[in-house]
Design an enzyme around this catalytic site. Structure first.
Site, short mmCIF file in Angstrom:
data_model
loop_
_atom_site.label_atom_id
_atom_site.label_comp_id
_atom_site.label_asym_id
_atom_site.label_seq_id
_atom_site.Cartn_x
_atom_site.Cartn_y
_atom_site.Cartn_z
N SER A 261 -2.62 -10.98 13.96
CA SER A 261 -2.80 -11.19 12.52
C SER A 261 -1.78 -12.25 11.91
O SER A 261 -1.74 -13.36 12.65
CB SER A 261 -2.33 -9.84 11.72
OG SER A 261 -2.90 -9.82 10.48
N LYS A 265 -0.63 -16.19 13.77
CA LYS A 265 -0.39 -17.51 12.93
C LYS A 265 0.86 -18.06 13.28
O LYS A 265 1.20 -19.31 13.87
CB LYS A 265 -0.50 -17.42 11.52
CG LYS A 265 -1.68 -16.78 10.91
CD LYS A 265 -1.91 -16.69 9.42
CE LYS A 265 -2.35 -15.48 8.89
NZ LYS A 265 -3.88 -15.83 8.76
N TRP A 352 -12.96 -10.99 7.99
CA TRP A 352 -12.20 -11.72 7.11
C TRP A 352 -11.33 -12.79 7.79
O TRP A 352 -11.01 -13.68 7.07
CB TRP A 352 -11.04 -10.66 6.64
CG TRP A 352 -10.19 -11.04 5.61
CD1 TRP A 352 -8.81 -11.18 5.86
CD2 TRP A 352 -10.49 -11.40 4.23
NE1 TRP A 352 -8.14 -11.54 4.59
CE2 TRP A 352 -9.02 -11.92 3.61
CE3 TRP A 352 -11.48 -11.53 3.65
CZ2 TRP A 352 -8.82 -12.35 2.31
CZ3 TRP A 352 -11.09 -12.15 2.27
CH2 TRP A 352 -9.86 -12.46 1.70
N HIS A 402 -9.76 -4.97 12.53
CA HIS A 402 -8.56 -5.78 12.63
C HIS A 402 -7.36 -4.85 13.39
O HIS A 402 -6.72 -4.12 12.74
CB HIS A 402 -8.29 -6.15 11.22
CG HIS A 402 -7.20 -7.20 11.24
ND1 HIS A 402 -7.19 -8.50 11.53
CD2 HIS A 402 -5.87 -7.01 10.94
CE1 HIS A 402 -6.17 -9.13 11.14
NE2 HIS A 402 -5.15 -8.36 10.94
#
Length: 423
Positions: A261, A265, A352, A402
């Site tokens: 998640s 990044k 998403w 997720h």
């Protein structure tokens, strides 16, 4: 007065943009877009050789990402004091050495402790390791009463015993399903993890964490071109790498960076900017992680800047709703990791994070791997769920939500083993 009113209007429009934009979950609604060319420099020079990539295009992209997205680090911070709290060889019934290390950064009358938890296979000297941030504190990754509780700020989770942003014994081991430590050990790897809030608490408040170490008199937050939290977390991973290079129990040439998640990044930016990491794994990193921004699918730049304004630098705010004006896109971020192994993963119910956008980004980045004479992603077709595509650039989309699951870890361990095999 007119200029002030204009400025206020811009702020109102920008601030409400994320709320006004309809979320795209249908491929038919994805706007037409054109990606900035990966192998063409800003002055129009075609990049045809590895040397040109390394001397011209790669530094150029690093500068653009630093200037417009992540923010530059304003200066050096002295090497930390290293405190070894524990080295215990009887963890997991003798399978592992549990080691707890504290890095204490000090500067300008400030002090910041960053705690490292390590589980290393007892039978493997100089083991390769997975390095990744955790979300709730080192004590959350295993139901082990010997792990030190974090004292850093943590998001409130009353059901987990995290109240007033402080953890309690109740939160011990609550994330253990995301960290299958015995599976990792049995595969011959170690695990190194750090609570990301030790480096910078995940809130819109730059008064704590590492940022104030470089503030000038009267400064309360980074300047528009200076590091946001994402760059600070990447910086923290590199400081852990500094320590691992000196740890005799770790093979520092085989440190595999992993993030899920928002921490995916951060892992991608850390791997792109620090070539010491042997490979990188991005799990469900989505917008401003592995996914192409220009698709505007699911989470967008405007949503990120609205909901998490501290993640990226101030300069990045001007691209909310204006993704096409960005001089970079995330395929370029992935390409900065080349020719090192890269794994991008998505989930079917995590629209998403734009799974197709993550796949397309990895495919586009493969152009640079090919420049190195290495095949990148080996398929042009979006794979079926739970059917990983392995290679120097690997990809899978897992059935489910997720999350990071045992299925994901099984693929990452297989990937790491394949990539570390002697040629």
């Amino acid at each position: 007065m007119k200029k002030l009113l204009t400025f206020l209007l811009i702020l109102i429009v920008t601030g409400s943009l994320a709320q006004r934009q309809a979320t795209i979950y249908d491929e038919e609604n994805v706007p037409e877009y054109q990606l900035p060319p990966l192998l063409k420099s800003q002055n129009g020079r075609n990049i045809k050789k590895v040397k040109q990539w390394e001397k011209i295009r790669r530094p150029e992209l690093l500068r653009l990402f630093s200037q417009e997205v992540y923010g530059k680090i304003p200066g050096e911070i002295p090497a930390p004091e290293i405190i070894i709290h524990e080295t215990n060889g009887s963890a997991f019934y003798g399978k592992a050495v549990r080691k707890q290390v504290e890095l204490v950064f000090s500067m300008n009358d400030r002090e910041l402790p960053v705690n490292i938890l390590m589980y290393l296979p007892a039978a493997t000297p100089k083991a390769p390791v997975f390095l990744g941030y955790n979300f709730l504190g080192n004590h959350s990754v295993a139901d082990d009463p010997n792990i030190r509780l974090t004292e850093s700020w943590v998001y409130d989770h009353p059901s987990l015993g995290i109240v007033h942003n402080q953890v309690t014994e109740q939160s011990r081991g609550v994330s253990a399903e995301n960290w299958p430590i015995e599976m990792i050990l049995d595969a011959g790897f170690g695990l190194v993890t750090v609570y990301y809030g030790d480096v910078d608490p995940d809130r819109d408040n730059f008064s704590d964490g590492i940022h104030p170490f470089h503030y000038k008199a009267g400064q309360e937050k980074p300047r528009p071109d200076e590091w946001g939290s994402m760059a600070a977390w990447a910086w923290g991973l590199s400081r852990v790498m500094d320590y691992l290079e000196a740890d005799e129990l770790v093979n520092a040439q085989e440190v595999i960076l992993l993030g899920h998640s928002r921490l995916g990044k951060a892992a991608l930016w850390a791997a792109a900017s620090d070539p010491r990491f042997a490979m990188c794994i991005s799990n469900n990193s989505g917008c401003m992680g592995a996914a192409l921004s220009r698709r505007r699918f699911g989470e967008t730049v405007a949503v990120v800047n609205s909901n998490f304004p501290h993640w990226f630098c101030g300069n990045f705010k001007k691209y909310s709703g204006y993704e096409d004006e960005l001089p970079v896109d995330q395929h370029m971020l992935l390409a900065l990791i080349a020719p090192r192994p890269l794994y991008v993963a998505s989930a079917t119910e995590d629209q998403w994070a734009d799974p197709l956008g993550e796949f397309l980004s990895a495919k586009q980045a493969s152009e640079v791997y090919q420049l190195f004479g290495v095949e990148g992603l080996t398929t042009d077709s979006f794979p079926a769920p739970d059917q990983p595509v392995f290679g120097r650039v690997s990809y899978h989309i897992r059935t489910g939500k997720h999350d990071i699951t045992p299925f994901d870890w099984e693929q990452y361990l297989k990937f790491a083993q394949q990539q570390l095999e002697p040629e």
